[in-house]
Design an enzyme around this catalytic site. Structure first.
Site, PDB file in Angstrom:
ATOM      1  N   TYR A 144     -39.204 -29.474  -2.653  1.00 47.40           N
ATOM      2  CA  TYR A 144     -38.205 -29.665  -3.692  1.00 47.40           C
ATOM      3  C   TYR A 144     -36.852 -30.043  -3.092  1.00 47.40           C
ATOM      4  O   TYR A 144     -36.211 -31.005  -3.536  1.00 47.40           O
ATOM      5  CB  TYR A 144     -38.082 -28.377  -4.505  1.00 47.40           C
ATOM      6  N   LYS A 170     -34.900 -33.660  -3.623  1.00 47.78           N
ATOM      7  CA  LYS A 170     -33.589 -33.715  -4.268  1.00 47.78           C
ATOM      8  C   LYS A 170     -32.527 -34.281  -3.319  1.00 47.78           C
ATOM      9  O   LYS A 170     -31.600 -34.981  -3.757  1.00 47.78           O
ATOM     10  CB  LYS A 170     -33.186 -32.324  -4.753  1.00 47.78           C
TER      11      LYS A 170
END
Length: 259
Positions: free
Chosen positions: A155, A159
Protein backbone atom coordinates in the site's frame (compact mmCIF):
# COMPACT_ATOMS: atom_id res chain seq x y z
CA UNK A 1 -20.18 31.82 -2.17
CA UNK A 2 -18.77 28.35 -1.72
CA UNK A 3 -22.18 26.83 -2.48
CA UNK A 4 -21.83 28.04 -6.06
CA UNK A 5 -18.08 28.34 -6.55
CA UNK A 6 -17.92 25.26 -8.81
CA UNK A 7 -21.01 26.09 -10.86
CA UNK A 8 -20.57 25.38 -14.55
CA UNK A 9 -17.77 22.87 -13.97
CA UNK A 10 -17.77 19.15 -14.59
CA UNK A 11 -15.91 16.73 -12.31
CA UNK A 12 -15.04 13.05 -12.55
CA UNK A 13 -14.52 11.27 -9.21
CA UNK A 14 -13.29 7.68 -9.01
CA UNK A 15 -14.02 5.46 -6.02
CA UNK A 16 -17.26 7.38 -5.51
CA UNK A 17 -19.35 4.40 -4.44
CA UNK A 18 -18.62 4.83 -0.75
CA UNK A 19 -16.39 6.42 1.87
CA UNK A 20 -14.03 9.21 0.85
CA UNK A 21 -14.94 9.11 -2.83
CA UNK A 22 -18.62 9.43 -2.02
CA UNK A 23 -17.92 12.37 0.32
CA UNK A 24 -15.87 14.11 -2.38
CA UNK A 25 -18.56 13.61 -5.02
CA UNK A 26 -21.24 14.95 -2.68
CA UNK A 27 -19.24 18.03 -1.73
CA UNK A 28 -18.40 18.92 -5.34
CA UNK A 29 -22.05 18.51 -6.33
CA UNK A 30 -23.20 20.62 -3.39
CA UNK A 31 -20.83 23.37 -4.53
CA UNK A 32 -22.34 23.46 -7.99
CA UNK A 33 -20.32 21.00 -10.07
CA UNK A 34 -21.83 18.40 -12.35
CA UNK A 35 -20.23 15.15 -11.15
CA UNK A 36 -19.54 11.87 -12.94
CA UNK A 37 -19.34 9.38 -10.06
CA UNK A 38 -17.29 6.29 -10.95
CA UNK A 39 -16.85 3.02 -9.09
CA UNK A 40 -16.80 -0.73 -9.65
CA UNK A 41 -19.66 -0.80 -7.13
CA UNK A 42 -22.60 -0.06 -9.40
CA UNK A 43 -25.07 0.00 -6.51
CA UNK A 44 -23.03 2.55 -4.58
CA UNK A 45 -22.83 5.13 -7.35
CA UNK A 46 -26.43 4.47 -8.38
CA UNK A 47 -27.56 5.33 -4.85
CA UNK A 48 -25.48 8.51 -5.00
CA UNK A 49 -27.12 9.52 -8.28
CA UNK A 50 -30.56 8.78 -6.87
CA UNK A 51 -29.88 10.91 -3.80
CA UNK A 52 -28.80 13.98 -5.78
CA UNK A 53 -30.57 13.51 -9.09
CA UNK A 54 -29.08 12.67 -12.48
CA UNK A 55 -28.87 16.37 -13.34
CA UNK A 56 -26.24 16.79 -10.61
CA UNK A 57 -24.53 13.37 -10.31
CA UNK A 58 -24.18 10.84 -13.11
CA UNK A 59 -23.30 7.31 -12.00
CA UNK A 60 -20.97 5.10 -14.03
CA UNK A 61 -19.87 1.58 -13.06
CA UNK A 62 -16.32 1.27 -14.38
CA UNK A 63 -13.21 -0.68 -13.37
CA UNK A 64 -10.32 1.80 -13.65
CA UNK A 65 -7.82 -1.04 -14.09
CA UNK A 66 -9.37 -1.63 -17.54
CA UNK A 67 -7.69 0.81 -19.92
CA UNK A 68 -10.29 0.49 -22.67
CA UNK A 69 -13.11 1.03 -20.20
CA UNK A 70 -11.38 4.15 -18.85
CA UNK A 71 -10.94 5.63 -22.33
CA UNK A 72 -14.58 4.92 -23.16
CA UNK A 73 -15.68 6.46 -19.85
CA UNK A 74 -13.83 9.71 -20.44
CA UNK A 75 -15.02 9.92 -24.06
CA UNK A 76 -18.62 9.41 -23.01
CA UNK A 77 -18.40 11.80 -20.05
CA UNK A 78 -17.05 14.60 -22.23
CA UNK A 79 -19.65 13.92 -24.90
CA UNK A 80 -22.75 13.58 -22.73
CA UNK A 81 -22.04 15.43 -19.48
CA UNK A 82 -19.52 18.10 -20.44
CA UNK A 83 -15.81 18.90 -20.78
CA UNK A 84 -14.04 17.73 -17.64
CA UNK A 85 -12.68 20.56 -15.53
CA UNK A 86 -11.89 18.45 -12.45
CA UNK A 87 -10.57 14.94 -11.88
CA UNK A 88 -10.30 13.42 -8.41
CA UNK A 89 -8.62 10.02 -8.12
CA UNK A 90 -9.97 8.38 -4.97
CA UNK A 91 -10.35 4.69 -5.92
CA UNK A 92 -7.97 2.55 -3.90
CA UNK A 93 -7.40 -0.82 -2.29
CA UNK A 94 -5.42 -1.90 0.74
CA UNK A 95 -3.96 -5.39 1.18
CA UNK A 96 -2.36 -5.71 4.59
CA UNK A 97 0.34 -8.18 5.53
CA UNK A 98 4.08 -8.45 5.96
CA UNK A 99 6.22 -8.57 2.84
CA UNK A 100 6.97 -12.27 3.35
CA UNK A 101 3.23 -13.00 3.59
CA UNK A 102 2.04 -10.91 0.62
CA UNK A 103 1.08 -12.84 -2.47
CA UNK A 104 1.88 -11.85 -6.03
CA UNK A 105 -1.83 -11.18 -6.51
CA UNK A 106 -1.98 -8.88 -3.48
CA UNK A 107 0.88 -6.83 -4.89
CA UNK A 108 -0.52 -6.77 -8.42
CA UNK A 109 -4.05 -5.84 -7.32
CA UNK A 110 -2.77 -3.01 -5.12
CA UNK A 111 -0.72 -1.41 -7.87
CA UNK A 112 -3.37 -2.05 -10.54
CA UNK A 113 -5.82 0.23 -8.72
CA UNK A 114 -3.69 2.60 -6.64
CA UNK A 115 -1.05 3.36 -9.26
CA UNK A 116 -1.87 2.09 -12.75
CA UNK A 117 -5.52 3.10 -12.38
CA UNK A 118 -4.47 6.63 -11.45
CA UNK A 119 -2.15 6.75 -14.46
CA UNK A 120 -4.80 5.53 -16.89
CA UNK A 121 -7.51 7.94 -15.75
CA UNK A 122 -5.10 10.88 -15.55
CA UNK A 123 -3.73 10.21 -19.03
CA UNK A 124 -7.19 10.08 -20.60
CA UNK A 125 -8.37 13.24 -18.86
CA UNK A 126 -5.12 15.20 -19.18
CA UNK A 127 -5.20 14.88 -22.96
CA UNK A 128 -8.46 16.83 -22.99
CA UNK A 129 -7.49 19.33 -20.31
CA UNK A 130 -4.23 20.31 -22.00
CA UNK A 131 -6.06 20.99 -25.24
CA UNK A 132 -8.35 23.39 -23.35
CA UNK A 133 -5.44 24.76 -21.28
CA UNK A 134 -7.25 24.47 -17.98
CA UNK A 135 -8.20 21.93 -15.36
CA UNK A 136 -7.48 20.55 -11.91
CA UNK A 137 -6.38 17.01 -11.07
CA UNK A 138 -6.29 15.69 -7.50
CA UNK A 139 -4.99 12.31 -6.37
CA UNK A 140 -6.00 11.15 -2.91
CA UNK A 141 -2.83 9.50 -1.64
CA UNK A 142 -1.81 8.68 1.92
CA UNK A 143 0.53 9.99 4.57
CA UNK A 144 1.89 6.43 4.49
CA UNK A 145 3.53 7.33 1.17
CA UNK A 146 6.16 9.25 3.14
CA UNK A 147 6.33 7.26 6.38
CA UNK A 148 7.11 3.52 6.52
CA UNK A 149 4.30 1.33 7.84
CA UNK A 150 4.83 -2.21 9.10
CA UNK A 151 2.45 -4.60 7.36
CA UNK A 152 1.53 -2.10 4.64
CA UNK A 153 4.48 -2.27 2.25
CA UNK A 154 2.43 -2.76 -0.92
CA UNK A 155 0.00 0.00 0.00
CA UNK A 156 2.68 2.52 0.96
CA UNK A 157 4.72 1.79 -2.17
CA UNK A 158 1.68 2.16 -4.44
CA UNK A 159 0.66 5.44 -2.82
CA UNK A 160 4.22 6.79 -3.00
CA UNK A 161 4.28 5.97 -6.71
CA UNK A 162 0.90 7.65 -7.29
CA UNK A 163 2.03 10.74 -5.37
CA UNK A 164 5.23 11.23 -7.37
CA UNK A 165 3.39 10.44 -10.59
CA UNK A 166 0.85 13.18 -9.87
CA UNK A 167 3.54 15.72 -9.05
CA UNK A 168 5.46 14.83 -12.22
CA UNK A 169 2.26 15.18 -14.21
CA UNK A 170 1.79 18.59 -12.63
CA UNK A 171 5.22 19.65 -13.84
CA UNK A 172 4.48 18.47 -17.36
CA UNK A 173 1.11 20.23 -17.49
CA UNK A 174 1.95 23.44 -15.64
CA UNK A 175 2.45 25.57 -18.75
CA UNK A 176 -0.89 24.30 -20.06
CA UNK A 177 -2.72 25.79 -17.10
CA UNK A 178 -3.59 22.41 -15.57
CA UNK A 179 -2.93 22.06 -11.85
CA UNK A 180 -2.12 18.66 -10.26
CA UNK A 181 -2.10 18.16 -6.49
CA UNK A 182 -2.26 15.41 -3.89
CA UNK A 183 -4.30 15.15 -0.70
CA UNK A 184 -2.81 12.70 1.79
CA UNK A 185 -5.10 11.39 4.54
CA UNK A 186 -3.96 9.73 7.72
CA UNK A 187 -5.56 6.66 9.29
CA UNK A 188 -9.26 6.68 8.53
CA UNK A 189 -12.39 4.92 9.73
CA UNK A 190 -13.08 3.55 6.24
CA UNK A 191 -13.40 -0.26 6.03
CA UNK A 192 -10.29 -0.61 3.86
CA UNK A 193 -8.16 1.20 6.43
CA UNK A 194 -9.58 -0.60 9.46
CA UNK A 195 -8.23 -3.87 8.08
CA UNK A 196 -4.73 -3.71 9.64
CA UNK A 197 -6.13 -2.68 13.06
CA UNK A 198 -8.49 -5.41 14.17
CA UNK A 199 -7.22 -6.09 17.71
CA UNK A 200 -9.34 -4.93 20.69
CA UNK A 201 -7.01 -2.00 21.44
CA UNK A 202 -6.43 -1.05 17.81
CA UNK A 203 -8.31 2.28 18.01
CA UNK A 204 -6.12 3.56 20.85
CA UNK A 205 -2.98 2.24 19.16
CA UNK A 206 -3.77 4.26 16.04
CA UNK A 207 -4.42 7.49 17.94
CA UNK A 208 -1.85 7.10 20.72
CA UNK A 209 0.84 5.42 18.64
CA UNK A 210 2.50 2.03 18.47
CA UNK A 211 6.28 1.95 18.46
CA UNK A 212 6.35 -1.68 17.35
CA UNK A 213 4.68 -0.60 14.10
CA UNK A 214 6.68 2.66 13.88
CA UNK A 215 3.58 4.78 14.47
CA UNK A 216 3.87 8.03 16.40
CA UNK A 217 0.12 8.42 16.85
CA UNK A 218 -2.14 11.30 15.85
CA UNK A 219 -1.33 14.56 17.65
CA UNK A 220 -4.78 15.98 16.89
CA UNK A 221 -6.33 13.06 18.78
CA UNK A 222 -8.68 11.53 16.20
CA UNK A 223 -8.68 9.62 12.93
CA UNK A 224 -9.13 11.37 9.60
CA UNK A 225 -12.75 11.50 8.45
CA UNK A 226 -13.99 11.44 4.86
CA UNK A 227 -15.31 14.98 5.13
CA UNK A 228 -11.80 16.22 6.04
CA UNK A 229 -10.51 14.94 2.72
CA UNK A 230 -13.52 16.21 0.79
CA UNK A 231 -12.99 19.72 2.18
CA UNK A 232 -9.30 19.64 1.24
CA UNK A 233 -10.21 18.55 -2.28
CA UNK A 234 -12.89 21.22 -2.50
CA UNK A 235 -10.32 23.89 -1.71
CA UNK A 236 -7.67 22.63 -4.11
CA UNK A 237 -10.00 22.40 -7.11
CA UNK A 238 -11.40 25.89 -6.48
CA UNK A 239 -10.11 29.23 -7.72
CA UNK A 240 -8.96 29.89 -4.15
CA UNK A 241 -6.08 27.52 -4.93
CA UNK A 242 -5.43 28.81 -8.44
CA UNK A 243 -1.67 29.22 -7.84
CA UNK A 244 -1.15 25.86 -6.11
CA UNK A 245 0.19 22.92 -8.09
CA UNK A 246 2.45 19.92 -7.42
CA UNK A 247 1.55 20.21 -3.74
CA UNK A 248 0.92 17.35 -1.29
CA UNK A 249 -1.59 18.48 1.33
CA UNK A 250 -1.42 16.26 4.42
CA UNK A 251 -4.80 15.97 6.18
CA UNK A 252 -3.75 13.59 8.95
CA UNK A 253 -4.00 15.49 12.21
CA UNK A 254 -0.22 15.82 12.31
CA UNK A 255 0.40 12.06 12.35
CA UNK A 256 3.24 12.09 9.83
CA UNK A 257 4.94 15.03 11.59
CA UNK A 258 5.16 16.15 7.96
CA UNK A 259 8.14 13.83 7.41
Amino acid sequence: MRETELSGRTALVTGAGRGTGEAVARLLAERGARVVAVDRDADGVAALEAAHGAARITARAVDITDRSAVDELVDEAERTVGPLDILVNVAGVLRAGSVVELTDQDWADTFAVNTTGVFQVCRAVARRMTARRSGSIITVGSNAAGVPRAGLAAYTASKAAATLFTKSLGLELARSGVRCNVVSPGSMSAPTQRQPWTEPDSRSRVVEGDLTACRVGIPHGRRTEAVDIAEAVGFLVSDRARHITMHDLYADGGAALHA
